[in-house]
Structures are given as structure tokens and as C-alpha cells.
Scaffold this motif. Structure first.
Motif, PDB file in Angstrom:
ATOM      1  N   GLY A   1       0.798  -1.266   0.051  1.00 47.25           N
ATOM      2  CA  GLY A   1      -0.012   0.065  -0.057  1.00 47.25           C
ATOM      3  C   GLY A   1       0.799   1.090   0.222  1.00 47.25           C
ATOM      4  N   LEU A   2       0.318   2.442  -0.715  1.00 48.44           N
ATOM      5  CA  LEU A   2       0.872   3.667  -0.493  1.00 48.44           C
ATOM      6  C   LEU A   2       0.256   4.360   0.354  1.00 48.44           C
ATOM      7  CD1 LEU A   2       1.817   4.127  -4.300  1.00 48.44           C
ATOM      8  CD2 LEU A   2       3.090   3.013  -2.483  1.00 48.44           C
ATOM      9  N   ARG A   3       0.853   5.227   1.541  1.00 47.04           N
ATOM     10  CA  ARG A   3       0.379   6.191   2.218  1.00 47.04           C
ATOM     11  C   ARG A   3       0.921   7.375   2.086  1.00 47.04           C
ATOM     12  NH1 ARG A   3       0.653   4.425   8.312  1.00 47.04           N
ATOM     13  NH2 ARG A   3       2.888   4.393   7.847  1.00 47.04           N
TER      14      ARG A   3
ATOM     15  N   LEU B   1       3.973   0.505   2.272  1.00 46.60           N
ATOM     16  CA  LEU B   1       3.807  -0.435   3.272  1.00 46.60           C
ATOM     17  C   LEU B   1       3.571  -1.799   2.781  1.00 46.60           C
ATOM     18  CD1 LEU B   1       1.239   2.003   5.196  1.00 46.60           C
ATOM     19  CD2 LEU B   1       3.790   1.705   5.616  1.00 46.60           C
ATOM     20  N   ALA B   2       3.839  -3.016   3.625  1.00 42.50           N
ATOM     21  CA  ALA B   2       3.648  -4.415   3.264  1.00 42.50           C
ATOM     22  C   ALA B   2       3.014  -4.918   4.401  1.00 42.50           C
ATOM     23  CB  ALA B   2       4.795  -4.864   2.539  1.00 42.50           C
ATOM     24  N   LEU B   3       2.365  -6.005   4.173  1.00 46.73           N
ATOM     25  CA  LEU B   3       1.871  -6.957   5.108  1.00 46.73           C
ATOM     26  C   LEU B   3       3.064  -7.749   5.658  1.00 46.73           C
ATOM     27  CD1 LEU B   3      -1.783  -7.742   4.291  1.00 46.73           C
ATOM     28  CD2 LEU B   3      -1.036  -6.353   6.153  1.00 46.73           C
TER      29      LEU B   3
ATOM     30  N   VAL C   1       4.478 -10.986   8.081  1.00 47.12           N
ATOM     31  CA  VAL C   1       4.012 -12.296   8.526  1.00 47.12           C
ATOM     32  C   VAL C   1       2.790 -12.473   9.463  1.00 47.12           C
ATOM     33  CG1 VAL C   1       5.976 -13.542   7.635  1.00 47.12           C
ATOM     34  CG2 VAL C   1       5.838 -12.940   9.919  1.00 47.12           C
ATOM     35  N   ALA C   2       3.009 -11.497  10.359  1.00 49.45           N
ATOM     36  CA  ALA C   2       1.975 -11.228  11.507  1.00 49.45           C
ATOM     37  C   ALA C   2       0.673 -10.526  10.991  1.00 49.45           C
ATOM     38  CB  ALA C   2       2.522 -10.365  12.660  1.00 49.45           C
ATOM     39  N   ARG C   3       0.567 -10.175   9.642  1.00 50.03           N
ATOM     40  CA  ARG C   3      -0.505  -9.502   9.011  1.00 50.03           C
ATOM     41  C   ARG C   3      -0.639  -7.705   9.586  1.00 50.03           C
ATOM     42  NH1 ARG C   3      -2.414 -11.293   4.977  1.00 50.03           N
ATOM     43  NH2 ARG C   3      -4.484 -10.482   4.991  1.00 50.03           N
ATOM     44  N   ARG C   4       0.428  -7.483   9.943  1.00 54.94           N
ATOM     45  CA  ARG C   4       0.507  -5.937  10.358  1.00 54.94           C
ATOM     46  C   ARG C   4       1.168  -5.180   8.966  1.00 54.94           C
ATOM     47  NH1 ARG C   4       2.908  -6.861  16.345  1.00 54.94           N
ATOM     48  NH2 ARG C   4       4.657  -6.959  14.850  1.00 54.94           N
ATOM     49  N   TRP C   5       0.738  -4.095   8.949  1.00 61.02           N
ATOM     50  CA  TRP C   5       1.257  -3.210   8.002  1.00 61.02           C
ATOM     51  C   TRP C   5       2.679  -2.687   8.712  1.00 61.02           C
ATOM     52  CZ3 TRP C   5      -0.103  -3.124   3.178  1.00 61.02           C
ATOM     53  CH2 TRP C   5      -1.364  -3.571   2.717  1.00 61.02           C
TER      54      TRP C   5
END
Length: 160
Positions: free
Chosen positions: A28-30, A45-47, A49-53
Motif C-alpha cells: 500500500g502507498l500512504r 507499506l507491506a503486510l 507475516v503477522a499481518r501487520r502493515w
């Protein structure tokens, strides 16, 4: 070489990037809110392995010297990567961006320094050779058989 795509979906810029060794299925681009003219336009931004950005890079606005076309340029970097991945994002017809890998090249407007690529590596070797010829970091503390010696002022006590 195109390595990904970013779409504008409901006002959010999201997409993916993939190369032979890197797979970022969700990025994602913020937008960066700053008064500083040197601030990046976007954080990448990327997710994890814990699914956090998590932030993995930034993008600055740039213009083509040949056409004046505006695009975004920056790097993706992470401790798991051997070196930063330079990228450029070009506006696409669908309202998002096409992501292209870019190789840093010689920049005559910055004194002709090289960045990246094989030529950059050989220049680093030349600099290292010059440093070694000028005394480098001093004498080695390793003997001919790899044993620890007292050269360079090391007296055998643990320096830590």
C-alpha cells in the motif's frame, strides 16, 4: 522491467510487487503529510507475516529529463533483503501506477558518481585497494596460520 502494479481502490492505493526472489502480494502507498519540500510523497507499506502493515520504503516525486513526465521514485528495503530494491512508479490508465524496477545510473549532475550495478562494485574495490595501500585499518591481528597475534596494540585481554 515492470514488477508490479498499484491500483486506486476506494481512494486507497494498493497492489503487489513480485520479482524472481521477492514476493510482496499486498502493498500500500500512504500519503506523507509534510511541509518539508524534501519529504517523500508516499510511504510504501507491506503486510508482514503477522499481518501487520510495516513501512518498507518511500517514494519521492521526480520528473523525466527527456519528457518532463512526473513519476515516483524510491527504494524498497528490509533487513531480509541483500540490498535495497530501486523502483519507479509511472501513472497508469486505470488511475494507479505501474511499478518498474530501475537500475541506478551514472548521474552527471551529481559529479558522475556510480550507484549500484557491476561498475559500482568495481569502483568500491578500487577504493578499498587505495585504502589498503594507504595503511587501511592498521596491521592485522591474525598470524599467517590464522592465530591471534598482538600486532596493532592488542595485548591479549578481552577488549569487550
Amino acid at each position: 522491467m515492470n514488477i508490479g502494479e498499484v491500483f486506486n481502490q476506494n481512494g486507497r492505493l494498493t497492489g503487489s510487487i513480485a520479482t524472481r526472489t521477492i514476493d510482496l502480494p499486498r502493498i500500500g502507498l500512504r500519503k506523507v503529510e509534510s511541509e518539508n519540500p524534501k519529504a517523500p510523497r508516499f510511504e510504501i507499506l507491506a503486510l508482514n507475516v503477522a499481518r501487520r502493515w510495516v513501512q518498507i520504503g518511500a517514494l519521492w516525486e521526480a520528473a523525466s529529463k527527456a519528457t518532463g513526465e512526473l513519476f515516483l521514485a524510491g527504494n524498497i528495503d528490509d533487513p531480509s533483503l541483500p540490498e535495497p530494491l530501486p523502483i519507479a512508479l509511472f501513472p497508469a490508465d486505470h488511475g494507479g501506477y505501474m511499478v518498474a524496477w530501475r537500475r541506478d545510473t551514472m548521474r552527471s549532475d551529481f559529479g558522475g558518481g556510480l550507484a549500484g550495478g557491476d561498475m559500482g562494485a568495481s569502483r568500491n574495490y578500487d577504493q578499498r585497494d587505495q585504502r589498503d595501500q594507504q595503511g587501511g585499518f592498521g596491521e592485522s591481528t591474525a598470524g599467517a596460520e590464522g592465530e591471534l597475534t598482538t600486532a596493532g596494540g592488542f595485548d591479549g585481554d578481552d577488549p569487550f
